[in-house]
Design a protein around this motif. Sequence first.
Motif, PDB file in Angstrom:
ATOM      1  N   UNK A  51     -20.380  70.370  29.936  1.00  0.00           N
ATOM      2  CA  UNK A  51     -20.046  71.334  30.841  1.00  0.00           C
ATOM      3  C   UNK A  51     -18.594  71.463  31.102  1.00  0.00           C
ATOM      4  N   UNK A  52     -18.113  72.491  31.561  1.00  0.00           N
ATOM      5  CA  UNK A  52     -16.429  72.599  31.933  1.00  0.00           C
ATOM      6  C   UNK A  52     -16.296  73.645  33.235  1.00  0.00           C
ATOM      7  N   UNK A  53     -15.095  73.547  33.801  1.00  0.00           N
ATOM      8  CA  UNK A  53     -14.891  73.900  34.920  1.00  0.00           C
ATOM      9  C   UNK A  53     -15.282  75.377  34.760  1.00  0.00           C
ATOM     10  N   UNK A  54     -15.920  75.677  36.007  1.00  0.00           N
ATOM     11  CA  UNK A  54     -16.459  77.518  36.425  1.00  0.00           C
ATOM     12  C   UNK A  54     -17.671  77.689  35.543  1.00  0.00           C
ATOM     13  N   UNK A  55     -18.415  76.651  35.130  1.00  0.00           N
ATOM     14  CA  UNK A  55     -19.659  76.876  34.372  1.00  0.00           C
ATOM     15  C   UNK A  55     -20.830  77.318  35.623  1.00  0.00           C
TER      16      UNK A  55
ATOM     17  N   UNK B 233     -14.032  58.027  39.210  1.00  0.00           N
ATOM     18  CA  UNK B 233     -13.894  59.019  38.096  1.00  0.00           C
ATOM     19  C   UNK B 233     -12.960  60.168  38.449  1.00  0.00           C
ATOM     20  N   UNK B 234     -11.971  60.733  37.742  1.00  0.00           N
ATOM     21  CA  UNK B 234     -11.308  61.723  38.321  1.00  0.00           C
ATOM     22  C   UNK B 234     -12.076  63.164  37.861  1.00  0.00           C
ATOM     23  N   UNK B 235     -12.055  63.981  39.117  1.00  0.00           N
ATOM     24  CA  UNK B 235     -12.527  65.320  38.937  1.00  0.00           C
ATOM     25  C   UNK B 235     -12.035  66.244  37.945  1.00  0.00           C
ATOM     26  N   UNK B 236     -12.659  67.006  37.026  1.00  0.00           N
ATOM     27  CA  UNK B 236     -11.870  67.848  36.067  1.00  0.00           C
ATOM     28  C   UNK B 236     -12.462  69.188  36.420  1.00  0.00           C
ATOM     29  N   UNK B 237     -13.091  69.649  37.640  1.00  0.00           N
ATOM     30  CA  UNK B 237     -13.370  71.044  37.873  1.00  0.00           C
ATOM     31  C   UNK B 237     -14.674  70.887  38.636  1.00  0.00           C
TER      32      UNK B 237
ATOM     33  N   UNK C 147     -19.193  68.628  41.975  1.00  0.00           N
ATOM     34  CA  UNK C 147     -17.834  68.083  41.196  1.00  0.00           C
ATOM     35  C   UNK C 147     -18.182  67.582  39.548  1.00  0.00           C
ATOM     36  N   UNK C 148     -17.131  68.017  38.777  1.00  0.00           N
ATOM     37  CA  UNK C 148     -17.668  67.561  37.462  1.00  0.00           C
ATOM     38  C   UNK C 148     -16.651  66.541  37.064  1.00  0.00           C
ATOM     39  N   UNK C 149     -17.071  65.579  36.048  1.00  0.00           N
ATOM     40  CA  UNK C 149     -16.039  64.567  35.663  1.00  0.00           C
ATOM     41  C   UNK C 149     -16.234  64.848  34.086  1.00  0.00           C
TER      42      UNK C 149
END
Length: 426
Positions: A115-119, A26-30, A51-53
């Motif tokens: 969740x999103x990047x930076x949370x 899976x690709x990381x999105x943040x 790392x989040x996907x």
Amino acid sequence: MKKYILLMVFVILASMMLFTGCQKSPESVGEVTISIIGYDENIVADKEVVTIEENDTVLDITEKIIAKKEVSFEQKSGFIVSIDGQKQFDKGPESGWRYALNNQFPSLGAGSVSVKDGDEIIWIFALTIDDDGGITTEDAEQEVKEKLNGEVQLESAVNETTKTIEGLFERENGLRPFRVVLAHNLLGLEKEENFEIIQEESSLNYAINILTILAADLDPYSYNETNYVKLLADSQKENGKFVIIDWDDYPSTQAYAMAALELAGYEDYNKSSAENALIGMINEDGSVGSYMDVDTAAMALLGFMDKESEQANEAVNKILSFIKSKQLETGGFPGFDGSENIYTLAAVINGLMAVDINPNGQEFVKGENTISSALMSFYKDGRFEHEDPSGVTEVEWATEQAYLALAELYKGESSFRILKQEGINS
């Protein structure tokens, strides 16, 4: 026989290993940070980076860090009941695990909140249902509920409007106008095949055609044996303006032309001259062009999507100050007649998103009203309506323009910026 069975087992295992090795991870999105703080100073995690996907929830992130820490864990329907042996009700009838997302406490289970990047996620073992563990002193739960309700409202409006789009556009044999094509592309819907290509020669029309073709995931350099990118680039004059017909000599044409060439990845034109020409159309008060209206100022922002130069940044800030000064107490913006106008509001949303400004940011909140609430005030049963001062109600143009703005608010990104192609020279 035994040798045959062993050979088959080996082949199957080898195939499984080969198959697994070929799968894409899976690709990381943040990244997000997570802390887990129990009672008796039991710190399971302290601002750990995870790392989040895509589509990860608070629960997904929590399970990742729990697995890394190798501690016990139990959840039911997205609600945590035990971490590292510390269980719900251990410290009283109201005690248990509670999480905060960016210092706010959602009422939904951790498995229902993305969740999103930076949370930042913080789990605490709360002693009561109101225990915030010192994370925040404000009653943030209502804020979160309102935010979630707003997101649900936007999602519902997007879904319903998408359903009604089919019957709204009958002009040109039902071909989709470019804003609808952009909206569908942003929403990840099936690529449009029946879209409107404007035939009249004009710099503005060429720019719109390029944006439409890009949103349909096709090539504007050779669509129907026509190179719309070159046609637009060749219309640039020595003064930096893109002009074929008299009506082209207008700020919106300049902005759309710059945006179209930038997004198409075309580099062989006089960019600095084009930028200077657009900046030259900005008035002292931050309005743009001779009409000095909010619509034109908002559309002009499309020409500054990259904001590479200092003067481009200054121009954007000047325009933003003008737009802010015109915002109404409703959260909306006035049109040419001075009354609140859905077309103007939609243009502002497109312009702000193009320069990476959140339309619902604090700077555009008026009392309890936001740009989103202003847009939704025009929404009714899967479409948008605008009533002019004379009492005439218009639906088609209102829905087309509001639909694109709605899609951008819902997705949280610009329908224009996502069209960016790699650089190409003539």
